[in-house]
Write a protein that holds these residues in place. Structure first.
Motif, PDB file in Angstrom:
ATOM      1  N   TRP A 124       0.840  -1.216   0.000  1.00 67.96           N
ATOM      2  CA  TRP A 124       0.000   0.000   0.000  1.00 67.96           C
ATOM      3  C   TRP A 124       0.867   1.255   0.000  1.00 67.96           C
ATOM      4  O   TRP A 124       0.614   2.200  -0.756  1.00 67.96           O
ATOM      5  N   ARG A 127       2.062   2.225  -3.318  1.00 71.59           N
ATOM      6  CA  ARG A 127       1.092   2.899  -4.198  1.00 71.59           C
ATOM      7  C   ARG A 127       1.054   4.410  -3.963  1.00 71.59           C
ATOM      8  O   ARG A 127       0.546   5.149  -4.792  1.00 71.59           O
ATOM      9  N   HIS A 142      -6.734   0.494  -4.361  1.00 72.22           N
ATOM     10  CA  HIS A 142      -6.733   0.858  -2.940  1.00 72.22           C
ATOM     11  C   HIS A 142      -7.834   0.111  -2.186  1.00 72.22           C
ATOM     12  O   HIS A 142      -7.632  -0.333  -1.052  1.00 72.22           O
ATOM     13  N   LEU A 145      -6.888  -3.461  -1.309  1.00 75.80           N
ATOM     14  CA  LEU A 145      -5.920  -3.474  -0.210  1.00 75.80           C
ATOM     15  C   LEU A 145      -6.618  -3.167   1.111  1.00 75.80           C
ATOM     16  O   LEU A 145      -6.379  -3.824   2.131  1.00 75.80           O
TER      17      LEU A 145
END
Ligand code: HEM
Length: 242
Positions: A124, A127, A142, A145
């Motif tokens: 995460w 990203r 997102h 995750l």
């Protein structure tokens, strides 16, 4: 039987139907998609045993990811291995008697829960922190995750913060399997954990998580390098040659 038990029982039947039906449909689509041209990433195996070995390395070690990005590999591999152990630990809710190997794996599965969160955390952060990855990240990247983090967090909270009655949870899950419904404990963390898992099952066939079955259909990995031995002629070209 409480309305809660009935709702969650129906929720799980629905989610299971979507997961199995959806996956079967997507796999059928993958299997039916023609891949006539030889496009394996070279150097590629020359025979089927070589391809089987290449696929095994890809699935077990994430070989191509390892070659392309070490950080993504570390976190990705950590997450997936931990997920496997967590799921194996969960088999105790679905089997009676619990298999010896699942009993042995219990403590390892618990460490794995933390490794799973660490892996997800790393993936995460990437990203947000890597500009080119941030640029190509979509809301669904997102959201998936977040969903996995929330499932792990509610699971760990049940283990370490507010316990639930896991004997009753097991009776409920086995009751679903044998269609002999048993009451579900009304603990908020458990209900959140289970609702999130049902959501994960339902969206799996329309999500990026399809890469799990998809990797087996990747022509650049699963093809034999026999472009020189077997000549591919498209139907229209064959017609011209006549
Ligand atoms: C219907 C399926 C599932 C059921 C019935 C279930 C139930 C539970 C329960 C009762 C706990 C608490 C264990 C304890 O207090 O000792 C737990 C923990 C946990 N769950 Fe699940 N869960 C399910 C699916 C999943 C899935 C799909 C994931 C991951 C994607 C997951 C991840 C976790 C994690 C990381 C923990 C904490 C570690 C542990 O105690 O195993 N669960 N789960």
């Amino acid at each position: 039987m409480s309305a809660l038990t009935i709702s969650f029982a129906l929720l799980f039947y629905g989610a299971t139907a979507l997961l199995i039906g959806g996956l079967a449909y997507r796999i059928l689509l993958y299997a039916r998609t023609p891949a006539p041209l030889r496009i394996p990433t070279t150097p590629a195996p020359l025979g089927t045993p070589g391809v089987a070995w290449r696929m095994t390395r890809e699935v077990v070690f994430f070989e191509s990811l390892f070659k392309s990005n070490k950080w993504t590999w570390v976190f990705g591999w950590m997450f997936h291995l931990a997920l496997l152990l967590v799921l194996l630990r969960h088999l105790r809710y679905f089997t009676e008697p619990v298999w010896a190997v699942v009993v042995l794996l219990q403590p390892l599965g618990l460490y794995a829960a933390f490794a799973m969160l660490a892996g997800l955390g790393g993936l995460w952060v990437r990203r947000f922190a890597v500009a080119r990855v941030r640029y190509v990240s979509s809301p669904s990247d997102h959201l998936m995750l977040a969903l996995l983090v929330l499932i792990a967090a509610t699971g760990l909270a049940m283990k370490y913060v507010v316990h639930t009655d896991i004997v009753a949870v097991k009776a409920f899950m086995l009751g679903l399997v044998y269609v002999d419904w048993q009451p579900l404990p009304a603990d908020p963390l458990l209900l959140a954990h289970l609702a999130l898992v049902a959501l994960l099952m339902a969206v799996f066939p329309v999500s990026k998580l399809l890469h799990a079955p998809g990797v087996f259909f990747s022509p650049t990995r699963n093809q034999v390098d026999d472009a020189r031995e077997r000549r591919h002629v498209a139907a229209w070209a064959a017609a011209l040659e006549k």
